[in-house]
Scaffold this motif. Structure first.
Motif, PDB file in Angstrom:
ATOM      1  N   PHE A  36      14.953  -9.052 -24.547  1.00 58.64           N
ATOM      2  CA  PHE A  36      15.532  -8.444 -23.350  1.00 58.64           C
ATOM      3  C   PHE A  36      14.471  -8.221 -22.280  1.00 58.64           C
ATOM      4  O   PHE A  36      14.735  -8.404 -21.085  1.00 58.64           O
ATOM      5  CB  PHE A  36      16.201  -7.118 -23.714  1.00 58.64           C
ATOM      6  CG  PHE A  36      16.759  -6.387 -22.532  1.00 58.64           C
ATOM      7  CD1 PHE A  36      17.940  -6.795 -21.938  1.00 58.64           C
ATOM      8  CD2 PHE A  36      16.086  -5.293 -22.000  1.00 58.64           C
ATOM      9  CE1 PHE A  36      18.449  -6.125 -20.836  1.00 58.64           C
ATOM     10  CE2 PHE A  36      16.593  -4.617 -20.906  1.00 58.64           C
ATOM     11  CZ  PHE A  36      17.777  -5.037 -20.325  1.00 58.64           C
ATOM     12  N   THR A  37      13.269  -7.821 -22.689  1.00 55.91           N
ATOM     13  CA  THR A  37      12.192  -7.607 -21.719  1.00 55.91           C
ATOM     14  C   THR A  37      11.868  -8.896 -20.975  1.00 55.91           C
ATOM     15  O   THR A  37      11.724  -8.901 -19.740  1.00 55.91           O
ATOM     16  CB  THR A  37      10.937  -7.077 -22.433  1.00 55.91           C
ATOM     17  OG1 THR A  37      11.260  -5.859 -23.122  1.00 55.91           O
ATOM     18  CG2 THR A  37       9.825  -6.811 -21.437  1.00 55.91           C
ATOM     19  N   ALA A  38      11.760 -10.004 -21.712  1.00 55.94           N
ATOM     20  CA  ALA A  38      11.480 -11.291 -21.069  1.00 55.94           C
ATOM     21  C   ALA A  38      12.617 -11.693 -20.141  1.00 55.94           C
ATOM     22  O   ALA A  38      12.391 -12.187 -19.021  1.00 55.94           O
ATOM     23  CB  ALA A  38      11.258 -12.361 -22.137  1.00 55.94           C
ATOM     24  N   GLU A  39      13.847 -11.459 -20.586  1.00 55.07           N
ATOM     25  CA  GLU A  39      15.008 -11.804 -19.753  1.00 55.07           C
ATOM     26  C   GLU A  39      15.018 -11.001 -18.461  1.00 55.07           C
ATOM     27  O   GLU A  39      15.200 -11.555 -17.369  1.00 55.07           O
ATOM     28  CB  GLU A  39      16.292 -11.538 -20.534  1.00 55.07           C
ATOM     29  CG  GLU A  39      17.558 -11.722 -19.707  1.00 55.07           C
ATOM     30  CD  GLU A  39      18.750 -10.979 -20.277  1.00 55.07           C
ATOM     31  OE1 GLU A  39      19.706 -10.745 -19.520  1.00 55.07           O
ATOM     32  OE2 GLU A  39      18.724 -10.629 -21.475  1.00 55.07           O
ATOM     33  N   ILE A  40      14.811  -9.693 -18.572  1.00 52.46           N
ATOM     34  CA  ILE A  40      14.903  -8.844 -17.387  1.00 52.46           C
ATOM     35  C   ILE A  40      13.761  -9.130 -16.422  1.00 52.46           C
ATOM     36  O   ILE A  40      13.926  -9.052 -15.197  1.00 52.46           O
ATOM     37  CB  ILE A  40      14.943  -7.352 -17.797  1.00 52.46           C
ATOM     38  CG1 ILE A  40      15.583  -6.507 -16.692  1.00 52.46           C
ATOM     39  CG2 ILE A  40      13.571  -6.821 -18.116  1.00 52.46           C
ATOM     40  CD1 ILE A  40      17.027  -6.753 -16.477  1.00 52.46           C
ATOM     41  N   ILE A  83      19.174  -4.088  -7.333  1.00 52.93           N
ATOM     42  CA  ILE A  83      18.158  -4.666  -8.214  1.00 52.93           C
ATOM     43  C   ILE A  83      16.968  -3.723  -8.355  1.00 52.93           C
ATOM     44  O   ILE A  83      16.498  -3.437  -9.465  1.00 52.93           O
ATOM     45  CB  ILE A  83      17.705  -6.031  -7.665  1.00 52.93           C
ATOM     46  CG1 ILE A  83      18.854  -7.045  -7.720  1.00 52.93           C
ATOM     47  CG2 ILE A  83      16.510  -6.559  -8.453  1.00 52.93           C
ATOM     48  CD1 ILE A  83      18.583  -8.304  -6.929  1.00 52.93           C
ATOM     49  N   ILE A  84      16.489  -3.218  -7.222  1.00 48.47           N
ATOM     50  CA  ILE A  84      15.286  -2.381  -7.255  1.00 48.47           C
ATOM     51  C   ILE A  84      15.568  -1.050  -7.943  1.00 48.47           C
ATOM     52  O   ILE A  84      14.801  -0.597  -8.799  1.00 48.47           O
ATOM     53  CB  ILE A  84      14.757  -2.169  -5.825  1.00 48.47           C
ATOM     54  CG1 ILE A  84      14.241  -3.500  -5.262  1.00 48.47           C
ATOM     55  CG2 ILE A  84      13.647  -1.120  -5.810  1.00 48.47           C
ATOM     56  CD1 ILE A  84      13.809  -3.428  -3.818  1.00 48.47           C
ATOM     57  N   PHE A  85      16.680  -0.417  -7.601  1.00 46.19           N
ATOM     58  CA  PHE A  85      16.962   0.908  -8.160  1.00 46.19           C
ATOM     59  C   PHE A  85      17.325   0.840  -9.637  1.00 46.19           C
ATOM     60  O   PHE A  85      16.861   1.672 -10.436  1.00 46.19           O
ATOM     61  CB  PHE A  85      18.099   1.571  -7.378  1.00 46.19           C
ATOM     62  CG  PHE A  85      18.470   2.932  -7.907  1.00 46.19           C
ATOM     63  CD1 PHE A  85      17.698   4.039  -7.605  1.00 46.19           C
ATOM     64  CD2 PHE A  85      19.590   3.097  -8.712  1.00 46.19           C
ATOM     65  CE1 PHE A  85      18.034   5.296  -8.100  1.00 46.19           C
ATOM     66  CE2 PHE A  85      19.933   4.346  -9.212  1.00 46.19           C
ATOM     67  CZ  PHE A  85      19.157   5.447  -8.901  1.00 46.19           C
ATOM     68  N   ASN A  86      18.143  -0.129 -10.013  1.00 47.53           N
ATOM     69  CA  ASN A  86      18.669  -0.156 -11.377  1.00 47.53           C
ATOM     70  C   ASN A  86      17.777  -0.881 -12.376  1.00 47.53           C
ATOM     71  O   ASN A  86      17.818  -0.558 -13.571  1.00 47.53           O
ATOM     72  CB  ASN A  86      20.054  -0.807 -11.397  1.00 47.53           C
ATOM     73  CG  ASN A  86      21.095   0.009 -10.658  1.00 47.53           C
ATOM     74  OD1 ASN A  86      21.775  -0.488  -9.778  1.00 47.53           O
ATOM     75  ND2 ASN A  86      21.219   1.277 -10.988  1.00 47.53           N
ATOM     76  N   VAL A 133      11.668  -2.911 -15.700  1.00 43.45           N
ATOM     77  CA  VAL A 133      10.561  -3.837 -15.483  1.00 43.45           C
ATOM     78  C   VAL A 133       9.226  -3.100 -15.543  1.00 43.45           C
ATOM     79  O   VAL A 133       8.215  -3.642 -16.006  1.00 43.45           O
ATOM     80  CB  VAL A 133      10.732  -4.551 -14.124  1.00 43.45           C
ATOM     81  CG1 VAL A 133       9.518  -5.403 -13.791  1.00 43.45           C
ATOM     82  CG2 VAL A 133      11.981  -5.423 -14.151  1.00 43.45           C
ATOM     83  N   ALA A 134       9.218  -1.847 -15.095  1.00 39.88           N
ATOM     84  CA  ALA A 134       7.975  -1.080 -15.069  1.00 39.88           C
ATOM     85  C   ALA A 134       7.581  -0.549 -16.449  1.00 39.88           C
ATOM     86  O   ALA A 134       6.390  -0.411 -16.745  1.00 39.88           O
ATOM     87  CB  ALA A 134       8.105   0.084 -14.087  1.00 39.88           C
ATOM     88  N   VAL A 188      16.191   6.220 -21.294  1.00 37.12           N
ATOM     89  CA  VAL A 188      15.969   6.518 -19.874  1.00 37.12           C
ATOM     90  C   VAL A 188      16.031   5.237 -19.047  1.00 37.12           C
ATOM     91  O   VAL A 188      16.648   5.191 -17.973  1.00 37.12           O
ATOM     92  CB  VAL A 188      14.619   7.233 -19.677  1.00 37.12           C
ATOM     93  CG1 VAL A 188      14.283   7.353 -18.198  1.00 37.12           C
ATOM     94  CG2 VAL A 188      14.652   8.614 -20.315  1.00 37.12           C
ATOM     95  N   GLY A 189      15.394   4.172 -19.547  1.00 40.73           N
ATOM     96  CA  GLY A 189      15.433   2.908 -18.823  1.00 40.73           C
ATOM     97  C   GLY A 189      16.840   2.351 -18.709  1.00 40.73           C
ATOM     98  O   GLY A 189      17.266   1.906 -17.633  1.00 40.73           O
ATOM     99  N   PHE A 190      17.588   2.407 -19.804  1.00 39.46           N
ATOM    100  CA  PHE A 190      18.952   1.884 -19.777  1.00 39.46           C
ATOM    101  C   PHE A 190      19.890   2.780 -18.982  1.00 39.46           C
ATOM    102  O   PHE A 190      20.949   2.319 -18.539  1.00 39.46           O
ATOM    103  CB  PHE A 190      19.478   1.709 -21.200  1.00 39.46           C
ATOM    104  CG  PHE A 190      18.951   0.486 -21.889  1.00 39.46           C
ATOM    105  CD1 PHE A 190      19.117  -0.767 -21.329  1.00 39.46           C
ATOM    106  CD2 PHE A 190      18.280   0.584 -23.094  1.00 39.46           C
ATOM    107  CE1 PHE A 190      18.629  -1.903 -21.958  1.00 39.46           C
ATOM    108  CE2 PHE A 190      17.787  -0.540 -23.730  1.00 39.46           C
ATOM    109  CZ  PHE A 190      17.958  -1.790 -23.161  1.00 39.46           C
ATOM    110  N   ALA A 191      19.537   4.047 -18.799  1.00 39.24           N
ATOM    111  CA  ALA A 191      20.374   4.925 -17.976  1.00 39.24           C
ATOM    112  C   ALA A 191      20.451   4.406 -16.543  1.00 39.24           C
ATOM    113  O   ALA A 191      21.511   4.455 -15.906  1.00 39.24           O
ATOM    114  CB  ALA A 191      19.819   6.349 -17.998  1.00 39.24           C
TER     115      ALA A 191
END
Length: 317
Positions: free
Chosen positions: A193-197, A243-246, A251-252, A272-275
């Motif tokens: 998922f990390t690579a995909e996102i 994209i930036i907010f969600n 990504v960070a 928290v990230g998935f929220a």
């Protein structure tokens, strides 16, 4: 003497025979306790982030669910004059509405049912949400990118079959990922998922920045932007904001998974990230509705309400 020797041998053999089953019984009980199912998935002592994610998802029930239903109704209402991205937006709204329906089930399963089958169904829905949003947003961005930067090529690709093909590919990838997440047991599955996102996020940002640059350049020397380009400009800006907010928090944080302990990453970082990703089920349809010049069903309802009122009679002097 022989009798006492025989008695000792008998006792020793009896003890040696009976002790191992007791130990195996204790071990089996320990293993059973260790493998006991929990809906918190090992985060029983660190539930704050999980509850934060669920609290954020409450907005998806009261705002996102009706907004997504409204988006689907509007696209169906305008089916005779569809936009090229309507199929992507419709499917995204449908899957987001499906995700919103599962929120009450998540609460019930956490505090009432405690069912493993329900938890597996919820994990499948989470997998659908994880993948469907970024991929369908990527399709919308690519559609706008080709339309603005390569209009001649875009005019040859306006047939619905191309979008339908892309949608089928996205759905296959989405349900494959969701099934793998539900089954579990795949080593380093989070890295997929990390690579995909990361790839999808980079693609969407680059596409949208290129579109904004072209639209701004076409406006140079003019007082006003063309209405169609202005509409595309607003659409691209809203998608870029989503994209930036969600997706920026994921990504960070997710690429630095090795910097956290497994429990901290699973119980704090992931929820928290998935929220931020999950709240997009409310933000996306609301932004879509705000871009519309006229909301068909609401406008008709208001018109009927206004027409049902009797005109006020003039007051006598």
């Amino acid at each position: 003497m022989e009798e006492s020797l025989y008695l000792n041998i008998t006792l020793n053999s009896t003890l040696n025979f009976t002790l191992p089953p007791q130990q195996s019984t204790e071990n089996s009980s320990v293993n059973t306790t260790a493998k006991q199912f929990s809906v918190f998935d090992g985060c029983e002592e660190m539930v704050a982030a999980i509850l934060f994610d669920l609290a954020v998802q409450v907005f998806n029930v009261f705002l996102g669910l009706p907004a997504n239903i409204m988006v689907m109704l509007i696209i169906y209402h305008n089916r005779r004059e569809p936009s090229t991205s309507d199929i992507f937006i419709f499917l995204l709204a449908f899957l987001d509405a499906y995700f919103g329906i599962m929120v009450p089930i998540s609460f019930l399963n956490l505090y009432y049912w405690q069912s493993k089958e329900a938890w597996l169904a919820i994990k499948f829905v989470y997998g659908v949400k994880d993948t469907s949003g970024p991929l369908f947003l990527s399709c919308i961005c690519l559609d706008r990118f080709i339309a603005v930067l390569f209009p001649i090529t875009f005019s040859r690709l306006t047939h619905i079959k191309y979008r339908a093909g892309c949608s089928v590919v996205v759905l296959v990838l989405t349900f494959s990922y969701a099934s793998a997440k539900t089954i579990g047991g795949i080593p380093h599955f989070e890295r997929i998922f990390t690579a995909e996102i990361l790839m999808v996020f980079s693609l969407m940002v680059l596409c949208n920045l290129a579109i904004l640059q072209v639209l701004q350049r076409s406006r140079a020397g003019r007082d006003e932007m063309h209405p169609m380009k202005k509409k595309a400009f607003k659409m691209v800006l809203s998608i870029l904001a989503i994209i930036i907010f969600n997706y920026l928090p994921l990504v960070a944080m997710f690429p630095f998974q090795d910097s956290y302990t497994p429990d901290v990453f699973r119980c704090y970082i992931q929820p928290v990230g998935f929220a931020f990703v999950n709240i997009s089920s409310s933000i996306q349809p609301l932004l879509y509705l705000t871009r519309l010049e006229k909301v068909p069903y609401l406008s008709d309802a208001c018109a009927r309400r206004c027409s049902s009122k009797k005109p006020s009679e003039p007051t006598s002097a």
